[in-house]
Design a protein around this motif. Structure first.
Motif, PDB file in Angstrom:
ATOM      1  N   LEU A   1     -23.172  19.730 -20.354  1.00 35.52           N
ATOM      2  CA  LEU A   1     -24.108  20.697 -19.759  1.00 35.52           C
ATOM      3  C   LEU A   1     -25.554  20.324 -20.086  1.00 35.52           C
ATOM      4  CD1 LEU A   1     -22.298  24.077 -20.552  1.00 35.52           C
ATOM      5  CD2 LEU A   1     -22.540  23.018 -18.316  1.00 35.52           C
TER       6      LEU A   1
ATOM      7  N   SER B   1     -22.091  28.010 -11.655  1.00 36.15           N
ATOM      8  CA  SER B   1     -20.730  27.725 -12.132  1.00 36.15           C
ATOM      9  C   SER B   1     -20.061  26.677 -11.257  1.00 36.15           C
ATOM     10  CB  SER B   1     -19.891  29.011 -12.124  1.00 36.15           C
ATOM     11  OG  SER B   1     -20.283  29.856 -13.171  1.00 36.15           O
TER      12      SER B   1
ATOM     13  N   ARG C   1     -28.428  19.410 -17.167  1.00 39.97           N
ATOM     14  CA  ARG C   1     -29.379  20.506 -16.899  1.00 39.97           C
ATOM     15  C   ARG C   1     -30.450  20.120 -15.891  1.00 39.97           C
ATOM     16  NH1 ARG C   1     -34.804  21.651 -16.960  1.00 39.97           N
ATOM     17  NH2 ARG C   1     -35.048  20.341 -18.829  1.00 39.97           N
TER      18      ARG C   1
ATOM     19  N   TYR D   1     -25.106  29.160 -20.498  1.00 39.66           N
ATOM     20  CA  TYR D   1     -23.861  29.053 -19.729  1.00 39.66           C
ATOM     21  C   TYR D   1     -22.716  29.752 -20.464  1.00 39.66           C
ATOM     22  CZ  TYR D   1     -19.936  27.056 -17.186  1.00 39.66           C
ATOM     23  OH  TYR D   1     -18.781  26.902 -16.450  1.00 39.66           O
ATOM     24  N   ASN D   2     -22.632  29.524 -21.761  1.00 34.91           N
ATOM     25  CA  ASN D   2     -21.544  30.059 -22.578  1.00 34.91           C
ATOM     26  C   ASN D   2     -21.589  31.587 -22.692  1.00 34.91           C
ATOM     27  OD1 ASN D   2     -19.306  29.908 -24.373  1.00 34.91           O
ATOM     28  ND2 ASN D   2     -20.682  29.977 -26.125  1.00 34.91           N
TER      29      ASN D   2
ATOM     30  N   GLY E   1     -25.872  32.732 -11.253  1.00 36.78           N
ATOM     31  CA  GLY E   1     -24.685  32.410 -12.043  1.00 36.78           C
ATOM     32  C   GLY E   1     -23.517  31.827 -11.275  1.00 36.78           C
TER      33      GLY E   1
ATOM     34  N   PRO F   1     -30.821  25.007 -13.588  1.00 42.62           N
ATOM     35  CA  PRO F   1     -30.426  26.422 -13.681  1.00 42.62           C
ATOM     36  C   PRO F   1     -31.617  27.366 -13.852  1.00 42.62           C
ATOM     37  CG  PRO F   1     -30.021  25.285 -15.747  1.00 42.62           C
ATOM     38  CD  PRO F   1     -30.394  24.237 -14.764  1.00 42.62           C
TER      39      PRO F   1
ATOM     40  N   ILE G   1     -23.695  32.917 -18.019  1.00 42.69           N
ATOM     41  CA  ILE G   1     -23.182  32.473 -16.721  1.00 42.69           C
ATOM     42  C   ILE G   1     -21.657  32.532 -16.675  1.00 42.69           C
ATOM     43  CG2 ILE G   1     -23.057  30.523 -15.105  1.00 42.69           C
ATOM     44  CD1 ILE G   1     -25.822  29.653 -16.222  1.00 42.69           C
ATOM     45  N   ASN G   2     -21.013  32.022 -17.728  1.00 49.12           N
ATOM     46  CA  ASN G   2     -19.545  31.976 -17.753  1.00 49.12           C
ATOM     47  C   ASN G   2     -19.043  32.353 -19.144  1.00 49.12           C
ATOM     48  OD1 ASN G   2     -16.849  31.459 -17.293  1.00 49.12           O
ATOM     49  ND2 ASN G   2     -17.171  29.441 -16.369  1.00 49.12           N
TER      50      ASN G   2
ATOM     51  N   VAL H   1     -21.599  23.296 -12.031  1.00 49.63           N
ATOM     52  CA  VAL H   1     -21.133  22.823 -13.336  1.00 49.63           C
ATOM     53  C   VAL H   1     -19.711  22.275 -13.224  1.00 49.63           C
ATOM     54  CG1 VAL H   1     -20.423  23.577 -15.646  1.00 49.63           C
ATOM     55  CG2 VAL H   1     -22.649  24.266 -14.739  1.00 49.63           C
TER      56      VAL H   1
END
Length: 318
Positions: free
Chosen positions: A86, A230, A90, A67-68, A226, A95, A71-72, A233
Motif C-alpha cells: 500500500l 478498495s 500510494r 486503509y486499515n 473508500g 487516495p 477504508i477497509n 488496491v
C-alpha cells in the motif's frame, strides 16, 4: 527557539486531530507525525533534506494506516507485507487527491525562505563576532597613544581630544571596518525583503499551524472515495492479508507541554511574525553602524564637547 516552539505546536495540533477524530489509528499515526515534524526541523536548521521527499514519505506511510482503519477496517490489522504494498502504491492510487501536492507546494514556499532567514541571521552574527576582534596597526596604536595620553605629559589630564582630531584618528584606525558598511547596509536591506517574503498565506506560521487541516481534508477525501480505492488496491495488492493483532488506541498526552505551548498561541504577541517585525525594526537603527562607528565613539566618549578646551595633538585649544 521560536522555530522549535512553532514546530512543536504544529505537531501537537496534528496529533490532537488523530486523537479526537481518528482515535483508532492515532497511536500508529503518531510515529509518522513525529517523523514528519522532525524532518521539518532538520530542513529549517540546514540539513540537506527535500521538502517534496519528506511530505511524500508522510502520506506514503499514512495510507496503509488509513486503509486499515478507515477504508477497509477489519477485526485485525493488515500484514506488514500488505502495508508495504500500500505504501509503495500510494502515489499511483492517489487516495488523498491533490492534498499531498498542495502540502509540498506550501512547505516549499514557506520553509525555504524561513531556512534562508535563519542562515542570514547566522551570517550576521558571524560578521559582528569577526569585527568585534579588530587588530589595530602600529600606526593606529601610536596615533591613539598621541591622542589620548600625550597631553598627560604636560599635566593636562582633564583635556579630551578635539572632535575633528578624534574623527581623523578613529576613522583612520577603523578604515577596514568602514569598508564593511556598504555590504552591511545591503545585508539589512536583504533581511527586510526576506522578512516580507515570510508573511501572509505562505508564512511558516500559517502553513505549519494549518497542516493538521490539510491532513484532515486528506483523510476525509480517502473516506469518501473508500469503495473506489478498495477496488484499486485489490487490483495492485490483492485482497487484504491480515495478522492477529489489533492496533492500540490513542496514547497522545494532549496536556503535555501545554505550559510551553500557551506561550506561543495564535493570538499571542510572541508569535514569530511579531518577533520578526520587532527584530527588523531594531536592526534598522543600526543600518549605518559600521560607517558611523568613528562618529559614535568620538561623540559619545572620546572627544571633548563643543566649546570646551580640547587637545589637537600639539596643544590645548578651544
Amino acid at each position: 527557539e521560536t522555530f522549535e516552539m512553532l514546530i512543536r505546536l504544529a505537531e501537537n495540533y496534528t496529533s490532537t486531530l488523530f486523537c479526537s477524530a481518528y482515535r483508532s489509528m492515532a497511536a500508529e499515526a503518531a510515529v509518522h507525525v513525529q517523523e514528519f515534524f522532525t524532518d521539518v526541523g532538520l530542513f529549517l536548521f540546514g540539513t540537506d533534506v527535500s521538502t517534496e521527499e519528506f511530505v511524500n514519505r508522510f502520506f506514503d506511510t499514512l495510507f496503509p494506516i488509513v486503509y486499515n482503519h478507515v477504508i477497509n477496517p477489519g477485526l485485525t490489522d493488515i500484514s506488514l507485507e500488505y502495508a508495504e504494498c500500500l505504501r509503495v502504491a500510494r502515489r499511483d492510487i492517489r487516495p488523498f487527491g491533490n492534498i499531498p501536492r498542495k502540502a509540498i507546494g506550501q512547505m516549499g514556499r514557506s520553509l525555504l525562505p524561513s531556512r534562508t532567514f535563519l542562515q542570514a541571521l547566522n551570517l550576521g552574527i558571524e560578521v559582528i563576532n569577526t569585527t568585534d576582534h579588530l587588530h589595530v596597526s602600529k600606526d593606529c596604536s601610536r596615533a591613539l597613544l598621541r591622542m589620548q595620553y600625550c597631553p598627560h605629559c604636560q599635566g593636562l589630564t582633564l583635556s579630551k581630544p578635539c572632535m575633528g582630531y578624534c574623527l581623523n584618528i578613529i576613522r583612520g584606525c577603523l578604515a577596514d571596518i568602514a569598508e564593511v558598511d556598504l555590504h552591511w547596509r545591503g545585508y539589512i536591506k536583504s533581511l527586510e525583503e526576506l522578512s516580507g517574503a515570510l508573511s501572509g498565506a505562505h508564512s511558516i506560521e500559517h502553513v505549519l499551524l494549518n497542516f493538521h487541516a490539510l491532513v484532515h481534508d486528506a483523510l476525509v477525501q480517502a473516506q469518501i472515495n473508500g469503495p473506489e480505492l478498495s477496488g484499486q488496491v485489490n487490483k495492485i495488492c490483492g485482497p487484504p492479508v491480515r495478522k492477529p493483532k489489533q492496533s492500540p488506541g490513542c496514547s497522545f498526552d494532549q496536556n503535555k507541554d501545554n505550559q510551553g505551548l500557551k506561550m506561543f498561541s495564535r493570538d499571542s504577541e510572541e508569535t514569530f511574525a511579531n518577533r520578526r517585525k520587532q527584530f527588523i525594526s531594531h536592526l534598522r537603527l543600526y543600518r549605518a553602524f559600521y560607517g558611523s562607528l568613528a562618529d559614535q565613539l568620538c561623540g559619545n566618549e572620546l572627544a571633548a564637547a563643543d566649546g570646551l578646551p580640547c587637545w589637537n595633538g600639539e596643544d590645548v585649544v578651544r
